[in-house]
Design an enzyme around this catalytic site. Structure first.
Site, PDB file in Angstrom:
ATOM      1  N   ASP A 294       0.814  -1.215   0.000  1.00 22.16           N
ATOM      2  CA  ASP A 294       0.000   0.000   0.000  1.00 22.16           C
ATOM      3  C   ASP A 294       0.853   1.274   0.000  1.00 22.16           C
ATOM      4  OD1 ASP A 294       1.007  -0.368   2.476  1.00 22.16           O
ATOM      5  OD2 ASP A 294      -0.841   0.067   3.566  1.00 22.16           O
TER       6      ASP A 294
ATOM      7  N   GLU B 213      24.656  18.500 -25.643  1.00 22.10           N
ATOM      8  CA  GLU B 213      25.338  17.519 -24.807  1.00 22.10           C
ATOM      9  C   GLU B 213      26.122  16.463 -25.585  1.00 22.10           C
ATOM     10  OE1 GLU B 213      22.583  14.704 -22.900  1.00 22.10           O
ATOM     11  OE2 GLU B 213      20.928  15.971 -23.576  1.00 22.10           O
TER      12      GLU B 213
HETATM   13  N1  GLY Z   1      19.653  13.478 -18.331  1.00 19.16           N
HETATM   14  C1  GLY Z   1      18.951  13.036 -19.454  1.00 19.16           C
HETATM   15  C2  GLY Z   1      19.528  13.544 -20.695  1.00 19.16           C
HETATM   16  O1  GLY Z   1      20.581  14.143 -20.677  1.00 19.16           O
HETATM   17  O2  GLY Z   1      18.942  13.453 -21.742  1.00 19.16           O
HETATM   18 MN    MN Z   2      19.901  15.917 -21.623  1.00 21.24          MN
HETATM   19 MN    MN Z   3      21.440  14.980 -18.928  1.00 18.53          MN
END
Ligand code: GLY
Ligand code: MN
Ligand code: MN
Length: 466
Positions: free
Chosen positions: A46, A411
């Site tokens: 639960d 990134e």
């Molecule tokens: N932290 C997830 C990404 O960089 O896409």
């Molecule tokens: Mn990301």
């Molecule tokens: Mn990321």
């Protein structure tokens, strides 16, 4: 999720009203949109997972609750359904949604706009009457999907009496995704705050790890970092933190976080806090002991150059994909110059037996995508209430042009797993990614995460100071 933190920027009532107006203006004539909050998920027995609102509902109401349904009619009023007060339940879970607070936030009236959740399903047939389009999410399983379909089916079966159910059913994403994609000034203010909190935490963590000459556990690093988010007032993560030392950094979604990191290892941290539901998303990679080894330095410099070149492409009018293309070209040129792609063992997409390949140069590496040995993910994604936020990446089959006030990440990374035994030893076990959050402008983007240090000399300076 704490949506009412002191001193944090908020979305004002006028902005919520603008959102509702904009949503209505995108709806077909004679239509109705239905948003029902999903229920909390059971963790075990639960016990439930902490609740996090559906992002569309958060965007439209600012409310983080599983007890909420919103009905927006193109031509009639807006209806919000919440449960009646239940003092017995409140003894266990505390007060539920306050109709007064909700109406103050959205500029609505309790008497005209708030309804009892008990009546939601009994009201629906009447509300659907004579509507031609219904916007609701039937793609995801939900506690109400079958009931709704049954009701629609019943109305259709009785159509001889002169009433049809809405025969066009559309996903609400068609209304709301593009709205969420371009951020307003209030959202940007919140995202600046989230990004700054995360950035400060990342930089502080660089100074922390170098004190441990005998190594430190990934868990301890994660605790330190996440505690820095909390100390600055953010109690939620935008996604589970990745804290990966050494070879673990070559595992893209590494979340075990249970290994020891030694001073000569690189640590890759991909972590971001949430503020009022808005995500930040930062990756930094740095040597645990504070100083880069030569091969680490080579790879780090290359990824940093690729990231800066990619950021330079991020301006209004350029295509989304131009950012990735620039990152790939820089990485490939650098790998070629370092001699790391003269002879490679390529498994291709099928991951069959590796085959030795000696590309003629960077054009062949790009064309045949050999770089995916070391760089297999994309360079950017939209960022907002979802860490991988809504919005189409392609329009009419083409990568879409970037628009003022879109927020996205940049990134690039390079990953050299230990199992690549054909590589020089110095490079094996190195994983580097550098990720910033940016806002698209006409020329150079606004960098939201600039407080997270990333120059080699800055990282080494932190080590020498701490
Ligand atoms: N932290 C997830 C990404 O960089 O896409
Ligand atoms: Mn990301
Ligand atoms: Mn990321």
């Amino acid at each position: 999720m704490n949506l009412n933190m002191q001193n944090f920027p908020r979305i004002p009532v006028q902005q919520y009203q603008k959102r509702l107006q904009s949503l209505r203006s995108r709806m077909q004539s004679n239509s109705i949109a239905l948003f029902i909050a999903p229920k909390a998920r059971t963790r075990n027995h639960d016990v439930e997972y902490p609740y996090r609102a559906d992002s569309d509902l958060l965007y439209l109401t600012g409310e983080n609750s599983e007890n909420l349904a919103l009905i927006i009619s193109k031509d009639d009023g807006l209806r919000i359904y919440i449960p009646d007060r239940d003092p017995d339940l409140e003894r266990w879970v505390g007060p539920g949604i306050s109709p007064e607070n909700l109406c103050d936030r959205l500029g609505l009236s309790v008497s005209e706009n708030i309804f009892s959740m008990q009546n939601l399903f009994t009201d629906l047939p009447e509300l659907l009457k004579a509507k031609t389009t219904l916007y609701c999410d039937l793609y995801k399983p939900s506690f109400w999907r079958d009931d709704l379909l049954e009701q629609l089916g019943k109305i259709l079966a009785n159509s001889r009496k002169g009433q049809l159910p809405p025969l066009n059913i559309s996903h609400p994403s068609i209304l709301i995704n593009e709205m969420r994609l371009v951020k307003d000034e209030f959202e940007l203010e919140i995202m600046r705050r989230a990004a700054a909190i995360s950035a400060v935490a990342h930089t502080a963590t660089m100074g922390y790890t170098r004190q441990f000459q005998d190594g430190i556990d990934e868990f301890s690093i994660r605790n330190f970092l996440e505690n820095k988010f909390r100390q600055q007032g953010s109690y939620e993560l935008a996604y589970p933190s990745i804290v990966a030392g050494g070879n673990n950094a070559t595992i893209l979604h590494y979340t075990r976080t249970d290994a020891r990191v030694l001073p000569h290892d690189l640590i890759l941290i991909d972590a971001g806090c949430e503020v009022a539901g808005y995500a930040s998303d930062i990756t930094r990679t740095f040597p645990a002991g504070g100083y880069f080894q030569p091969a680490q330095r080579d790879i780090y410099s290359l990824v940093l150059t690729a990231q800066k070149n990619a950021i330079a492409k991020a301006c209004a009018g350029n295509s989304f994909l131009s950012i990735h293309d620039e990152a790939v070209r820089t990485l490939v040129q650098g790998l070629w110059d370092l001699g790391l792609m003269k002879s490679i063992y390529w498994k291709g997409e099928s991951m069959q037996e590796a085959e030795k390949v000696s590309p003629a140069g960077i054009e062949e590496i790009i064309e045949k995508e050999y770089y995916k040995l070391f760089y297999m993910h994309s360079t950017s994604h939209f960022l907002g209430l979802d860490v991988h936020d809504t919005g189409n990446y392609f329009l009419n089959g083409k990568s879409r042009p970037l628009i003022h006030n879109m927020v996205l990440t940049i990134e690039p990374g390079l990953y050299f797993p230990r199992e690549y035994d054909w590589l020089s030893d110095d490079f094996r076990g190195i994983g580097v990614r550098i990720e910033d959050d940016i806002v698209i402008r006409a020329d150079s983007p606004e960098i939201l995460t600039g407080l997270a240090k990333k120059e080699i000399h800055e990282i080494e300076e932190i080590a020498s100071l701490s």
